[in-house]
Design a protein around this motif. Structure first.
Motif, PDB file in Angstrom:
ATOM      1  N   TYR A 137       8.350   7.781   2.221  1.00 15.95           N
ATOM      2  CA  TYR A 137       8.458   7.218   0.714  1.00 15.95           C
ATOM      3  C   TYR A 137       8.007   5.810   0.820  1.00 15.95           C
ATOM      4  O   TYR A 137       7.620   5.501  -0.325  1.00 15.95           O
ATOM      5  N   PRO A 193       8.059  -1.960  -1.518  1.00 12.04           N
ATOM      6  CA  PRO A 193       6.631  -2.037  -1.343  1.00 12.04           C
ATOM      7  C   PRO A 193       6.273  -2.688  -0.298  1.00 12.04           C
ATOM      8  O   PRO A 193       6.734  -4.047  -0.307  1.00 12.04           O
ATOM      9  N   TYR A 252       5.399   4.693  -2.379  1.00  7.86           N
ATOM     10  CA  TYR A 252       5.967   3.587  -3.054  1.00  7.86           C
ATOM     11  C   TYR A 252       5.003   2.596  -2.910  1.00  7.86           C
ATOM     12  O   TYR A 252       4.373   1.820  -4.019  1.00  7.86           O
TER      13      TYR A 252
END
Length: 171
Positions: free
Chosen positions: A139, A34, A143
């Motif tokens: 992704y 992240p 995330y």
């Protein structure tokens, strides 16, 4: 630049830099981590003050460029362009609702990471811009948004009161 004289903002940025440098490896899922800088920029735009979000993003981009192992300036320009996009969103949307802030964080993350990948490809230091890179961007954005769901209320409770920003709405 009176907002940079705010000691609590400087302290929050130092804590954020420490957090970004030390904590994401604990939350790494395969090669996806992240991006807490993106979460803070979106929080700052939607919950604190949207006028200075591009300057905050520029500063955080420079800091990330100092720690990154890539062409210098790519993070700075991608964060700044993404911050212009999130400022545009925060100017036109209701800033007090999480239903608006969370999808805006996702799209802001997509824009910033796509800008980074495009500039890295154009400068010759990045990978081939193919479907795998696009999936990775998706992704990482997803995330980051999942972590933003938990981080935005915490930031609003602990960081926003210390920054002392007042929002005046007409209606």
């Amino acid at each position: 630049m009176h907002f940079l004289s705010n000691r609590r903002l400087i302290f929050a940025l130092f804590v954020l830099v420490w957090f970004e440098c030390s904590v994401p490896s604990f939350f790494q899922f395969r090669t996806i981590k992240p991006d807490f800088f993106l979460i803070f920029i979106a929080f700052y735009a939607f919950k604190v003050e949207r006028k200075n979000v591009v300057v905050i993003a520029f500063i955080l981009g420079l800091i990330k460029d100092l720690f990154a192992n890539s062409f210098f300036g790519l993070e700075t320009i991608s964060y700044s362009l993404g911050a212009m996009f999130v400022k545009f969103l925060s100017d036109r949307l209701d800033r007090d609702k999480y239903v608006v802030a969370v999808p805006s964080l996702f799209t802001f993350s997509l824009v910033s990471l796509a800008c980074y990948a495009a500039f890295a490809f154009a400068s010759g230091v990045g990978q081939v811009f193919d479907l795998g890179v696009l999936w990775r961007i998706f992704y990482v954005s997803l995330y980051t948004t999942v972590f933003g769901l938990a981080a935005l209320p915490v930031l609003e409770k602990w960081v926003k009161p210390g920054l002392g920003s007042k929002q005046y709405e007409l209606f």
